[in-house]
Design a protein around this motif. Structure first.
Motif, PDB file in Angstrom:
ATOM      1  N   GLU A 114     113.111   3.159  -4.905  1.00 29.62           N
ATOM      2  CA  GLU A 114     113.284   3.848  -3.618  1.00 29.62           C
ATOM      3  C   GLU A 114     111.992   3.791  -2.799  1.00 29.62           C
ATOM      4  O   GLU A 114     112.026   3.579  -1.590  1.00 29.62           O
ATOM      5  N   HIS A 115     110.857   3.969  -3.469  1.00 30.00           N
ATOM      6  CA  HIS A 115     109.553   3.888  -2.789  1.00 30.00           C
ATOM      7  C   HIS A 115     109.328   2.471  -2.253  1.00 30.00           C
ATOM      8  O   HIS A 115     108.879   2.305  -1.112  1.00 30.00           O
ATOM      9  N   LEU A 116     109.654   1.462  -3.040  1.00 32.35           N
ATOM     10  CA  LEU A 116     109.529   0.075  -2.592  1.00 32.35           C
ATOM     11  C   LEU A 116     110.352  -0.146  -1.324  1.00 32.35           C
ATOM     12  O   LEU A 116     109.881  -0.754  -0.363  1.00 32.35           O
ATOM     13  N   LYS A 117     111.569   0.361  -1.325  1.00 35.62           N
ATOM     14  CA  LYS A 117     112.457   0.223  -0.154  1.00 35.62           C
ATOM     15  C   LYS A 117     111.859   0.914   1.072  1.00 35.62           C
ATOM     16  O   LYS A 117     111.858   0.356   2.165  1.00 35.62           O
ATOM     17  N   GLU A 118     111.326   2.118   0.887  1.00 36.67           N
ATOM     18  CA  GLU A 118     110.709   2.853   2.000  1.00 36.67           C
ATOM     19  C   GLU A 118     109.509   2.113   2.560  1.00 36.67           C
ATOM     20  O   GLU A 118     109.348   1.987   3.780  1.00 36.67           O
ATOM     21  N   VAL A 119     108.655   1.622   1.675  1.00 34.46           N
ATOM     22  CA  VAL A 119     107.452   0.907   2.122  1.00 34.46           C
ATOM     23  C   VAL A 119     107.846  -0.392   2.823  1.00 34.46           C
ATOM     24  O   VAL A 119     107.284  -0.725   3.871  1.00 34.46           O
ATOM     25  N   ALA A 120     108.821  -1.105   2.278  1.00 36.43           N
ATOM     26  CA  ALA A 120     109.264  -2.360   2.889  1.00 36.43           C
ATOM     27  C   ALA A 120     109.815  -2.131   4.290  1.00 36.43           C
ATOM     28  O   ALA A 120     109.532  -2.909   5.208  1.00 36.43           O
ATOM     29  N   SER A 121     110.562  -1.053   4.482  1.00 33.34           N
ATOM     30  CA  SER A 121     111.111  -0.805   5.817  1.00 33.34           C
ATOM     31  C   SER A 121     110.075  -0.275   6.794  1.00 33.34           C
ATOM     32  O   SER A 121     110.201  -0.451   7.994  1.00 33.34           O
ATOM     33  N   SER A 122     109.007   0.325   6.278  1.00 34.58           N
ATOM     34  CA  SER A 122     107.953   0.821   7.177  1.00 34.58           C
ATOM     35  C   SER A 122     107.006  -0.293   7.599  1.00 34.58           C
ATOM     36  O   SER A 122     106.370  -0.208   8.641  1.00 34.58           O
ATOM     37  N   TYR A 179     122.221  -2.685  -6.581  1.00 36.12           N
ATOM     38  CA  TYR A 179     121.938  -2.929  -5.172  1.00 36.12           C
ATOM     39  C   TYR A 179     120.437  -2.854  -4.877  1.00 36.12           C
ATOM     40  O   TYR A 179     119.949  -3.488  -3.939  1.00 36.12           O
ATOM     41  N   MET A 180     119.682  -2.134  -5.696  1.00 33.73           N
ATOM     42  CA  MET A 180     118.232  -2.030  -5.478  1.00 33.73           C
ATOM     43  C   MET A 180     117.511  -3.321  -5.875  1.00 33.73           C
ATOM     44  O   MET A 180     116.391  -3.560  -5.443  1.00 33.73           O
ATOM     45  N   LEU A 181     118.132  -4.146  -6.681  1.00 32.46           N
ATOM     46  CA  LEU A 181     117.487  -5.376  -7.122  1.00 32.46           C
ATOM     47  C   LEU A 181     117.300  -6.364  -5.983  1.00 32.46           C
ATOM     48  O   LEU A 181     116.390  -7.180  -6.001  1.00 32.46           O
ATOM     49  N   GLU A 182     118.147  -6.283  -4.970  1.00 28.60           N
ATOM     50  CA  GLU A 182     117.969  -7.133  -3.795  1.00 28.60           C
ATOM     51  C   GLU A 182     116.638  -6.816  -3.108  1.00 28.60           C
ATOM     52  O   GLU A 182     115.947  -7.706  -2.628  1.00 28.60           O
ATOM     53  N   GLU A 183     116.272  -5.533  -3.085  1.00 29.78           N
ATOM     54  CA  GLU A 183     114.980  -5.120  -2.521  1.00 29.78           C
ATOM     55  C   GLU A 183     113.821  -5.754  -3.288  1.00 29.78           C
ATOM     56  O   GLU A 183     112.829  -6.177  -2.698  1.00 29.78           O
ATOM     57  N   VAL A 184     113.953  -5.803  -4.612  1.00 29.67           N
ATOM     58  CA  VAL A 184     112.891  -6.378  -5.441  1.00 29.67           C
ATOM     59  C   VAL A 184     112.740  -7.858  -5.136  1.00 29.67           C
ATOM     60  O   VAL A 184     111.631  -8.354  -4.918  1.00 29.67           O
ATOM     61  N   GLU A 185     113.854  -8.578  -5.105  1.00 28.26           N
ATOM     62  CA  GLU A 185     113.775 -10.012  -4.810  1.00 28.26           C
ATOM     63  C   GLU A 185     113.233 -10.246  -3.408  1.00 28.26           C
ATOM     64  O   GLU A 185     112.369 -11.093  -3.202  1.00 28.26           O
ATOM     65  N   SER A 186     113.712  -9.505  -2.452  1.00 31.36           N
ATOM     66  CA  SER A 186     113.242  -9.647  -1.079  1.00 31.36           C
ATOM     67  C   SER A 186     111.743  -9.401  -0.978  1.00 31.36           C
ATOM     68  O   SER A 186     111.017 -10.141  -0.307  1.00 31.36           O
TER      69      SER A 186
END
Length: 133
Positions: free
Chosen positions: A108-116, A37-44
Motif C-alpha cells: 500500500e505504501h509503494l502504491k501511495e509513493v508511486a502515485s505521489s 492486484y497489488m503485484l501489478e504495482e510491484v512490476e510497474s
C-alpha cells in the motif's frame, strides 16, 4: 525443485504470484502477495524509468522478510523467494499472519509513493513485527 512455502501461500492462502524479466537485464523478478492486484504495482515500480525504478526496487529488496526476489532465471528466482520465505517463522506463512499484514502495508505504501511521484519511502524495519523504523 521443491517450493513448499510458495505453494502453500498460493494454494492454501490465496496469495498471488507474479514474475517478469527485468528490463535492465538483472534477471527474472518474482514476488508473492496476499492480494494479487497489488503485484501489478510491484512490476510497474520495477519497470519505471531509472529515477523512479531504483528507489522502488531498493525499497522492495531492502529487507529479507519481504517476498520479492531476483534470480538469473525463473527457477533461480523462485528458489531465492523460497529461501526468503524459509527464513520466516513457519506460522507466519499464512494470510492471517502479522507478516502477511506487513507485506500488505508495504505494498500500500509503494502504491501511495508511486502515485505521489516523490519517491519518499518510509524506512523499513528489519523485523516484520514492526514494519517501519
Amino acid at each position: 525443485m521443491e517450493i513448499p512455502l510458495i505453494n502453500k501461500l498460493i494454494t492454501t492462502n490465496g496469495f498471488g504470484l507474479r514474475s517478469w524479466d527485468d528490463r535492465y537485464s538483472k534477471g527474472v523478478r518474482v514476488c508473492v502477495a496476499p492480494n494479487s492486484y497489488m503485484l501489478e504495482e510491484v512490476e510497474s515500480a520495477s519497470d519505471d524509468g531509472d529515477l523512479d525504478m531504483i528507489p522502488s526496487t531498493e525499497f522492495l529488496l531492502s529487507q529479507d522478510w519481504l517476498p520479492f526476489a531476483i534470480g538469473k532465471d525463473f527457477i533461480h528466482a523462485l528458489q531465492e523467494l523460497e529461501n526468503r520465505l524459509n527464513a520466516l517463522p513457519v506460522e507466519q506463512i499464512d494470510r492471517a499472519s502479522n507478516w502477511s499484514n506487513s507485506v500488505h502495508e508495504v505494498l500500500e505504501h509503494l502504491k501511495e509513493v508511486a502515485s505521489s511521484g516523490n519517491n519518499n519511502f518510509k524506512e523499513l524495519s528489519n523485523n516484520f513485527e514492526k514494519t517501519w523504523i
